[in-house]
Design an enzyme around this catalytic site. Structure first.
Site, PDB file in Angstrom:
ATOM      1  N   GLU A 247       0.801  -1.229   0.000  1.00  0.00           N
ATOM      2  CA  GLU A 247       0.000   0.000   0.000  1.00  0.00           C
ATOM      3  C   GLU A 247       0.837   1.284   0.000  1.00  0.00           C
ATOM      4  OE1 GLU A 247      -3.984  -1.320   2.304  1.00  0.00           O
ATOM      5  OE2 GLU A 247      -2.261  -1.044   3.605  1.00  0.00           O
TER       6      GLU A 247
HETATM    7  C1  ACM Z   1      -2.011  -5.407   4.255  1.00  0.00           C
HETATM    8  O1  ACM Z   1      -3.035  -5.878   4.716  1.00  0.00           O
HETATM    9  N1  ACM Z   1      -1.947  -4.147   3.889  1.00  0.00           N
HETATM   10  C2  ACM Z   1      -0.835  -6.226   4.082  1.00  0.00           C
END
Ligand code: ACM
Length: 645
Positions: A247
């Site tokens: 992310e």
């Molecule tokens: C995640 O759940 N961002 C690895």
């Protein structure tokens, strides 16, 4: 184990006597467990002795975990069943991820989870140690990291040594995760010079994904990482270090002209190429420390260093892509316990399912998986109940043959497993009860507590991160002590009711069975109707009113349907349609909670409004008709990755 058996049996066991249990390991294990250790064991119980043999002491520990679950009481006393087991794990990596950042999880909480993991034969604790919301590990070289990034809630290095030793004594590896280059707001509070935007930075207090990111073009970033990871290598003996990599929003990279120029000058292509460059640099640092790198599936890139372990959270496609590149992989998609799914749904997820499209060579690279517990909605008080007993379903999926997948048997065995967890000191039941009594208030009498217990037993926390939508302004400081926080993640009461309804409708409804369900629903309705008034002195009754109201409505509908079945009357089609629509309303997410009674209520209403079958053939057709007419929506689809952000 013998001390725990004494507590259960009231007998004195093996104190100064030969206990009749022989343990034999062919080789003593190394100081710390490592990936690929032989964990196989043979356990035999006969009328004369218990014999446990293994290649390694790790195998002996796995056998003891089995033996511990074999003691039973019967009419003639306590016994171990005669048995001969030759057992070994299907996958070598069977992990639990615990996020200690969103909500702090202190050492004693983690030790309890390690005890539980050992009983479930899980062998990796993946510690998510750094996040936007907290930097939870002491750095002596760069103390501003934990001093300014943690609110004082972090592990001292001695505590980590103690934890790693405690885990190793149970055959469990501890793999640390330091999430970079995104999810790094807390690093930048003390070191804003390492960020991709000028700052200043403050610890992030709410959930979601921040834009802060380390600046991969700044050499000082690698100086700090080399120093910090070197320190960490001193306290985490495992050869695997997880660097997160998930992310990365890259808005700060896109907004920084110097960073964009670097991308062009080094022919990195785009922000993803820049992240791949960063990952390569970190991988080199780890290599010099004798460590290899793991990352979330966003690290996948043509330039990913060989030997990187890829953990797939966004979908199974990551397993395919990683193993095609020759990288080992782990599955976590489907094992996110913070989605609050029932154990059965996690149990069905297989890292290498029967119909897999992976080639045999790719399949060999799938090392296993990890259950994940992200803690936006999980305080330390709740951690045991958030993980257990559901994590045992993932543990069994990762240990046992693929063919072991009977959900009925899973649920039949979970209560016994849960009781063994309590023997080990787990607080999943105790804390829930204490939280419920605190919510009911100091002046609550036994009847108030009982009514709250009755209502709470029927609700579950809202699934699929629905709580993020229900409370968009949520932050790290809010106490997690509300109605949703002391519910069982999975309502045994609702599941039991559902099973009773299926049985009831499977054949011609029996009067005694209908009356039993009427008794249950009447008790629920009484509690639901009384509860708001009973709780007025608690200061928290307003939190319960919507739930009590829908439970009351559910009982009104169910009782009417049961009454029709009992008196052999048939509800009209209009009555059915109206009630099916109401059930859709009352069984959908209700703020932080939901009422998991959609299927049994719809089946009852539908059964009460269709002509009763006569004869075996008609009954078979009836079951099909019943299901079609009931319009059951069932479990919501898993949220797609983009919706989680
Ligand atoms: C995640 O759940 N961002 C690895």
């Amino acid at each position: 184990m013998l001390r725990r058996w004494e507590a259960r049996t009231g007998l004195v066991l093996g104190r100064g006597h030969k206990p009749g249990v022989q343990l034999r390991a062919h080789a003593t294990a190394a100081e710390f467990p490592s990936l690929g250790d032989d964990e196989s064991y043979r356990l035999t119980v006969s009328s004369r002795e218990v014999r446990l043999e293994a290649q390694t002491t790790w195998g002996v520990l796995r056998g003891l975990a089995t033996l511990e679950q074999c003691l039973h009481a019967g009419p003639r006393g306590w016994f171990l069943p005669a048995l001969a087991i030759a057992d070994r794990p299907r996958f070598p990596w069977r992990g639990v991820l615990i996020d200690v950042c969103r909500h702090w999880q202190p050492l004693e909480s983690l030790k309890r989870q390690l005890e539980a993991m050992a009983l479930a034969k899980l062998n990796v604790l993946h510690l998510h140690l750094t996040e936007d919301q907290g930097f939870r590990i002491e750095s002596r070289l760069y103390p501003r990291l934990h001093e300014l990034g943690s609110d004082g809630e972090y592990f001292r290095q001695e505590e980590i040594r103690e934890l790693v030793r405690f885990a190793a004594d149970r055959g469990i590896r501890v793999v640390p995760e330091f999430d970079v280059p995104g999810h790094t707001t807390s690093w930048l509070v003390g070191h804003p010079e390492l960020g991709s935007a000028p700052g200043p930075y403050a610890i992030r207090r709410h959930w979601g994904v921040a834009e802060a990111a380390l600046d991969p073009t700044n050499e000082q970033v690698y100086v700090l990482l080399a120093g910090f990871l070197g320190e960490m290598a001193e306290i985490f003996p495992d050869t695997c270090v997880h660097i997160g990599g998930d992310e990365v929003k890259a808005a700060h990279w896109s907004g920084n002209e110097r960073i964009q120029r670097f991308i062009r000058q080094h022919n990195l292509g785009d922000n993803r190429g820049l992240q791949a460059y960063f990952n390569q640099r970190v991988s080199e640092i780890l290599g010099r420390l004798g460590r290899h790198m793991a990352g979330w599936d966003e690290v996948l890139h043509p330039r990913l260093s060989a030997g990187t372990l890829v953990q797939s959270w966004r979908g199974v496609a990551g397993l395919d892509e990683a193993t095609k590149m020759g990288c080992a992989a782990l599955l976590s998609n489907g094992y996110y316990l913070d989605l609050w799914w029932p154990a059965a749904r996690h149990y069905e997820v297989d890292p290498v399912p029967a119909g897999t499209t992976l080639t045999p060579d790719q399949q060999k690279l799938i090392l296993g998986g990890e259950a994940a517990m992200w803690t936006e909605w999980t305080s330390a008080e709740r951690l045991d109940g958030a993980l257990w007993p559901r994590a045992a379903a993932v543990a069994e999926r990762l240990w046992s043959p693929r063919e072991v997948r009977d959900v009925g048997r899973l649920y039949a065995r979970l209560p016994g497993f849960s009781a063994r967890l309590e023997d080990l000191g787990l607080l999943h039941e105790k804390n829930r009860d204490a939280m419920l009594r605190r919510f009911a208030g100091d002046t609550a009498g036994a009847s108030t507590v009982a009514a709250l217990q009755t209502v709470a037993a029927l609700f579950e926390p809202v699934k699929n991160y629905g709580r993020n939508l229900a409370q968009a302004d949520a932050n790290q400081f809010q106490p997690l002590t509300g109605f949703a926080d002391f519910l069982r993640v999975e309502s045994d009461e609702a599941r039991g009711f559902g099973a009773a309804v299926e049985t009831l409708l499977h054949d011609r409804p029996k009067v005694a069975d209908i009356e039993r369900l009427i008794g249950k629903m009447t008790a629920w309705r009484t509690a639901a109707k009384a509860l708001p008034a009973l709780l007025t002195a608690s200061g928290r009754s307003h939190e319960i009113i919507p739930a009590a109201k829908v439970l009351g409505q559910a009982c009104d509908i169910g009782l009417r349907a049961l009454d029709l079945l009992l008196t052999r009357h048939t509800g009209t089609r209009a009555w059915r349609q109206r009630n099916l629509a109401t059930i859709d309303q009352i069984c959908r997410p209700l703020g932080h909670v939901e009422l998991p009674l959609e299927r049994p209520l719809k089946l009852l209403v539908t059964a009460a409004s269709l002509p009763r079958p006569s004869g075996v053939k008609a009954r078979a057709a009836w079951a099909t008709e019943l299901l079609a007419a009931a319009r059951i929506r069932g479990l919501a689809a898993a949220p797609v990755y983009e919706q989680w952000l």
